[in-house]
Design a protein around this motif. Sequence first.
Motif, PDB file in Angstrom:
ATOM      1  N   HIS A  55      70.370  49.334  33.469  1.00  0.00           N
ATOM      2  CA  HIS A  55      69.464  50.113  32.630  1.00  0.00           C
ATOM      3  C   HIS A  55      68.045  49.605  32.870  1.00  0.00           C
ATOM      4  CE1 HIS A  55      68.010  52.436  29.218  1.00  0.00           C
ATOM      5  NE2 HIS A  55      67.287  51.372  28.905  1.00  0.00           N
ATOM      6  N   TRP A  56      67.184  50.500  33.390  1.00  0.00           N
ATOM      7  CA  TRP A  56      65.788  50.189  33.650  1.00  0.00           C
ATOM      8  C   TRP A  56      64.919  50.736  32.525  1.00  0.00           C
ATOM      9  CZ3 TRP A  56      69.006  52.059  37.443  1.00  0.00           C
ATOM     10  CH2 TRP A  56      69.062  51.384  38.657  1.00  0.00           C
ATOM     11  N   THR A  57      63.909  49.990  32.120  1.00  0.00           N
ATOM     12  CA  THR A  57      62.856  50.474  31.233  1.00  0.00           C
ATOM     13  C   THR A  57      61.538  50.207  31.945  1.00  0.00           C
ATOM     14  OG1 THR A  57      64.170  49.955  29.270  1.00  0.00           O
ATOM     15  CG2 THR A  57      61.816  50.315  28.946  1.00  0.00           C
ATOM     16  N   VAL A  58      60.843  51.295  32.273  1.00  0.00           N
ATOM     17  CA  VAL A  58      59.569  51.203  32.988  1.00  0.00           C
ATOM     18  C   VAL A  58      58.574  52.065  32.219  1.00  0.00           C
ATOM     19  CG1 VAL A  58      58.348  51.611  35.151  1.00  0.00           C
ATOM     20  CG2 VAL A  58      60.738  50.866  35.193  1.00  0.00           C
ATOM     21  N   GLY A  59      57.630  51.400  31.551  1.00  0.00           N
ATOM     22  CA  GLY A  59      56.699  52.133  30.699  1.00  0.00           C
ATOM     23  C   GLY A  59      57.469  52.860  29.608  1.00  0.00           C
ATOM     24  N   ALA A  60      57.199  54.146  29.443  1.00  0.00           N
ATOM     25  CA  ALA A  60      57.879  54.950  28.429  1.00  0.00           C
ATOM     26  C   ALA A  60      59.160  55.593  28.961  1.00  0.00           C
ATOM     27  CB  ALA A  60      56.940  56.042  27.923  1.00  0.00           C
ATOM     28  N   ASP A  64      69.309  55.006  33.862  1.00  0.00           N
ATOM     29  CA  ASP A  64      70.610  54.348  33.854  1.00  0.00           C
ATOM     30  C   ASP A  64      71.284  54.552  35.194  1.00  0.00           C
ATOM     31  OD1 ASP A  64      70.997  53.276  31.124  1.00  0.00           O
ATOM     32  OD2 ASP A  64      70.655  55.377  30.576  1.00  0.00           O
ATOM     33  N   GLY A  65      71.979  53.523  35.631  1.00  0.00           N
ATOM     34  CA  GLY A  65      72.692  53.613  36.893  1.00  0.00           C
ATOM     35  C   GLY A  65      74.036  52.925  36.823  1.00  0.00           C
ATOM     36  N   LEU A  66      74.884  53.281  37.761  1.00  0.00           N
ATOM     37  CA  LEU A  66      76.203  52.679  37.886  1.00  0.00           C
ATOM     38  C   LEU A  66      76.342  52.173  39.308  1.00  0.00           C
ATOM     39  CD1 LEU A  66      78.863  52.141  36.421  1.00  0.00           C
ATOM     40  CD2 LEU A  66      79.659  54.362  37.262  1.00  0.00           C
ATOM     41  N   GLY A  67      76.717  50.919  39.434  1.00  0.00           N
ATOM     42  CA  GLY A  67      76.754  50.326  40.763  1.00  0.00           C
ATOM     43  C   GLY A  67      78.063  49.661  41.097  1.00  0.00           C
ATOM     44  N   PHE A  68      78.147  49.256  42.352  1.00  0.00           N
ATOM     45  CA  PHE A  68      79.264  48.444  42.816  1.00  0.00           C
ATOM     46  C   PHE A  68      78.700  47.352  43.708  1.00  0.00           C
ATOM     47  CE2 PHE A  68      78.746  51.597  46.130  1.00  0.00           C
ATOM     48  CZ  PHE A  68      78.919  50.874  47.291  1.00  0.00           C
ATOM     49  N   VAL A  73      75.642  42.271  48.286  1.00  0.00           N
ATOM     50  CA  VAL A  73      74.996  43.586  48.265  1.00  0.00           C
ATOM     51  C   VAL A  73      75.425  44.353  47.018  1.00  0.00           C
ATOM     52  CG1 VAL A  73      74.730  45.791  49.474  1.00  0.00           C
ATOM     53  CG2 VAL A  73      74.863  43.651  50.777  1.00  0.00           C
ATOM     54  N   LEU A  74      74.440  44.873  46.290  1.00  0.00           N
ATOM     55  CA  LEU A  74      74.673  45.695  45.106  1.00  0.00           C
ATOM     56  C   LEU A  74      74.057  47.062  45.377  1.00  0.00           C
ATOM     57  CD1 LEU A  74      75.391  46.220  42.109  1.00  0.00           C
ATOM     58  CD2 LEU A  74      73.172  45.199  41.525  1.00  0.00           C
ATOM     59  N   VAL A  75      74.863  48.122  45.251  1.00  0.00           N
ATOM     60  CA  VAL A  75      74.392  49.494  45.447  1.00  0.00           C
ATOM     61  C   VAL A  75      74.482  50.202  44.104  1.00  0.00           C
ATOM     62  CG1 VAL A  75      74.771  51.676  46.662  1.00  0.00           C
ATOM     63  CG2 VAL A  75      75.198  49.496  47.838  1.00  0.00           C
ATOM     64  N   VAL A  76      73.356  50.789  43.655  1.00  0.00           N
ATOM     65  CA  VAL A  76      73.304  51.421  42.332  1.00  0.00           C
ATOM     66  C   VAL A  76      72.905  52.883  42.474  1.00  0.00           C
ATOM     67  CG1 VAL A  76      72.304  51.357  40.021  1.00  0.00           C
ATOM     68  CG2 VAL A  76      72.648  49.218  41.291  1.00  0.00           C
ATOM     69  N   ASP A  77      73.776  53.768  41.994  1.00  0.00           N
ATOM     70  CA  ASP A  77      73.473  55.197  41.899  1.00  0.00           C
ATOM     71  C   ASP A  77      72.783  55.404  40.566  1.00  0.00           C
ATOM     72  OD1 ASP A  77      73.386  57.950  41.638  1.00  0.00           O
ATOM     73  OD2 ASP A  77      75.559  58.215  41.779  1.00  0.00           O
ATOM     74  N   TRP A  78      71.547  55.880  40.596  1.00  0.00           N
ATOM     75  CA  TRP A  78      70.778  56.051  39.368  1.00  0.00           C
ATOM     76  C   TRP A  78      70.428  57.514  39.132  1.00  0.00           C
ATOM     77  CZ3 TRP A  78      65.183  56.724  39.556  1.00  0.00           C
ATOM     78  CH2 TRP A  78      64.668  56.769  40.856  1.00  0.00           C
TER      79      TRP A  78
END
Length: 110
Positions: A55-60, A64-68, A73-78
Amino acid sequence: MIRCVILALPLLFLPALALAQDLTGTYRAEGRNPDGSAYTGSVRIDEDGSAIRVHWTVGASSYDGLGFRDGRVLVVDWGEQDPVVYVVMANGALHGTWADGTALERLIPF
């Protein structure tokens, strides 16, 4: 000679420790968008078995992403066309790029 071998043995296990490192926690995000603009924010990573939730919070904005994970190596589909691909560093930071190579992001543990 034996002393050198005994002192070097713990070094053999450092890569294995980095691979087994749990990523759960809060991170400071520092990144560069495809247009070159910089951003900062915070990221929460939770490992739930083989699923990794990000879960990213950037400014306002928040994302959300799900990764493996496969080793370091971590790959995150966001939810966008290209995932974010991170490399887990020995110090616990994650260095990543969007899969199309247009943006960079570094996650630094708090």
